[in-house]
Design an enzyme around this catalytic site. Structure first.
Site, PDB file in Angstrom:
ATOM      1  N   HIS A  59       0.847  -1.207   0.000  1.00 30.49           N
ATOM      2  CA  HIS A  59       0.000   0.000   0.000  1.00 30.49           C
ATOM      3  C   HIS A  59       0.879   1.253   0.000  1.00 30.49           C
ATOM      4  O   HIS A  59       0.679   2.157  -0.811  1.00 30.49           O
ATOM      5  CB  HIS A  59      -0.896  -0.067   1.252  1.00 30.49           C
ATOM      6  CG  HIS A  59      -1.639   1.199   1.577  1.00 30.49           C
ATOM      7  ND1 HIS A  59      -3.013   1.274   1.548  1.00 30.49           N
ATOM      8  CD2 HIS A  59      -1.211   2.430   1.959  1.00 30.49           C
ATOM      9  CE1 HIS A  59      -3.386   2.501   1.882  1.00 30.49           C
ATOM     10  NE2 HIS A  59      -2.315   3.223   2.149  1.00 30.49           N
ATOM     11  N   GLU A  60       1.869   1.267   0.883  1.00 32.53           N
ATOM     12  CA  GLU A  60       2.754   2.440   0.971  1.00 32.53           C
ATOM     13  C   GLU A  60       3.559   2.622  -0.317  1.00 32.53           C
ATOM     14  O   GLU A  60       3.808   3.750  -0.737  1.00 32.53           O
ATOM     15  CB  GLU A  60       3.690   2.322   2.178  1.00 32.53           C
ATOM     16  CG  GLU A  60       2.970   2.283   3.537  1.00 32.53           C
ATOM     17  CD  GLU A  60       2.030   3.463   3.750  1.00 32.53           C
ATOM     18  OE1 GLU A  60       2.285   4.547   3.204  1.00 32.53           O
ATOM     19  OE2 GLU A  60       1.015   3.277   4.455  1.00 32.53           O
ATOM     20  N   HIS A  63       1.666   4.579  -2.814  1.00 36.54           N
ATOM     21  CA  HIS A  63       1.839   6.030  -2.671  1.00 36.54           C
ATOM     22  C   HIS A  63       3.201   6.464  -3.212  1.00 36.54           C
ATOM     23  O   HIS A  63       3.315   7.389  -4.000  1.00 36.54           O
ATOM     24  CB  HIS A  63       1.783   6.438  -1.196  1.00 36.54           C
ATOM     25  CG  HIS A  63       0.460   6.246  -0.540  1.00 36.54           C
ATOM     26  ND1 HIS A  63      -0.705   6.767  -1.047  1.00 36.54           N
ATOM     27  CD2 HIS A  63       0.099   5.606   0.606  1.00 36.54           C
ATOM     28  CE1 HIS A  63      -1.712   6.452  -0.241  1.00 36.54           C
ATOM     29  NE2 HIS A  63      -1.257   5.744   0.771  1.00 36.54           N
ATOM     30  N   ASP A 163      -5.515   8.795   3.933  1.00 32.56           N
ATOM     31  CA  ASP A 163      -5.671   8.902   2.478  1.00 32.56           C
ATOM     32  C   ASP A 163      -6.992   9.559   2.058  1.00 32.56           C
ATOM     33  O   ASP A 163      -7.008  10.439   1.203  1.00 32.56           O
ATOM     34  CB  ASP A 163      -5.570   7.510   1.847  1.00 32.56           C
ATOM     35  CG  ASP A 163      -4.208   6.884   2.129  1.00 32.56           C
ATOM     36  OD1 ASP A 163      -3.258   7.644   2.403  1.00 32.56           O
ATOM     37  OD2 ASP A 163      -4.108   5.648   2.075  1.00 32.56           O
TER      38      ASP A 163
HETATM   39 ZN   LIG Z   1      -2.185   5.232   2.543  1.00 34.80          ZN
END
Ligand SMILES: [Zn+2]
Length: 359
Positions: A59-60, A63, A163
């Protein structure tokens, strides 16, 4: 990152795991042992937690790699027991870019969710069950799919700076100033944070922690955005103090004490032959007095490695340098010519004045 274990790197981005993460695993083992859970199930639970955090890393990276496409580097990714954090060098100024960077993380979890569901479906997994099944080798993938769905939804809640809050801020910025948008997103985030804490108190202590982090994080980022917008376009010259108190380097410390008590000045420029050799702050004077030596000279307690700034340096950049080097005051030069000082209090006053004028 202090107290963290280095896990590895991808695309130049290092991944660390904070030591407190081991507490989480330890806590699971203790809790399971006390409740008499079979050892095998505890093993599956630990594996499950590790797999979830692997998904959090992905997930990171969602980004970080999206930000990289817009030319923004990520210092590192750090895993904490309450979640992951990609520390971006800066945030995109363009709201459309911010929107994409914010959405990329939850999108990764949604993709994992659908891939796991597809695999389970093609393996002929029986989705119909009366009650929640025990965690084992065949159900772990279903649990992991659900966890990813939950991660995507939870992160998309409009709890700035999470987010979803960033998505909200980016959408608002399309219609109003970034400061106003951040204030609205920040207030929404803090309201959500209070709900998290309240709900968490009765259900889940981790949620209380997350709530507190969001509350403080929202405040910090609203202030930072305001400061950024108020300082942008100004240079050191605009906030320069051309009148400043000086102390001779060879005078006794007593002289500095007298000047400190006599007026409002808290920072002094220490000079030798009219040239500055360093700075002396109130804290420095007090520290010198603790040495209890009345004969100590001003030179002995002077910070002889002062921060030097150029007149043309951006004010925001100057403030960043001052806080990074933990200097309350800096000497300002125009070329080789000493022209005055800049102190953090004066920048704060500058921000207050600009803020009042902006309203
Ligand atoms: Zn996030």
């Amino acid at each position: 990152m202090k107290f963290s274990l280095y896990l590895g790197r991808y695309s130049g981005i290092k991944v660390f795991i904070h030591w407190t993460f081991s507490l989480l695993l330890f806590w699971i083992v203790i809790a399971n042992t006390r409740s008499g859970t079979p050892l095998a199930e505890t093993g599956w639970t630990l594996l499950f937690i590790i797999l979830i955090f692997l998904c959090v890393i992905l997930h990171e990276f969602g980004h970080a790699l999206t930000a990289q496409k817009f030319g923004i580097q990520t210092r590192d990714i750090i895993l904490l027991p309450i979640g992951g954090l990609a520390r971006l060098e800066k945030l995109p100024d363009d709201p459309k870019e911010e929107l994409k960077v914010a959405l990329a993380g939850p999108l990764v979890n949604l993709v994992i969710f659908f891939i796991l569901l597809l695999i389970l479906f093609f393996k002929g997994f029986d989705f119909y069950m009366e009650e929640a099944p025990a965690l084992n080798g065949s159900t772990i993938w279903l649990y992991l799919a659900s966890a990813n769905f939950f991660l995507a939804v939870f992160n998309l809640l409009p709890a700035f700076p999470m987010d979803g809050g960033r998505v909200l801020r980016a959408l608002l910025t399309l219609r109003m100033s970034r400061v106003k948008a951040t204030e609205i997103a920040g207030a929404t985030g803090q309201a959500m944070a209070i709900l998290f804490v309240f709900f968490g108190l009765f259900n889940n202590p981790v949620l209380v922690l997350i709530g507190i982090f969001i509350f403080l994080g929202a405040q910090a980022e609203v202030n930072q955005t305001k400061q950024h917008s108020l300082l942008s376009g100004f240079t050191v010259e605009d906030a320069l103090m051309s009148k400043f108190p000086v102390l001779a380097f060879d005078a006794p410390l007593q002289k500095a004490v007298e000047k400190l008590l006599d007026g409002q000045a808290t920072h002094f420029v220490v000079v030798r032959d009219d040239q500055p050799i360093g700075t002396l702050s109130r804290e420095g004077i007090v520290q010198g007095l603790h040495g209890q030596n009345a004969q100590v000279s001003i030179e002995d307690v002077t910070d002889k490695d002062p921060l030097k700034l150029e007149m043309a340096t951006a004010l925001e950049e100057a403030l960043k340098n001052m806080s990074r080097q933990n200097k309350k005051v800096a000497l300002v030069y125009e070329g080789h010519h000493f022209v005055g000082i800049l102190d953090q209090e004066n920048i704060s006053e500058f921000i207050m004045v600009k803020d009042a004028l902006a309203r």
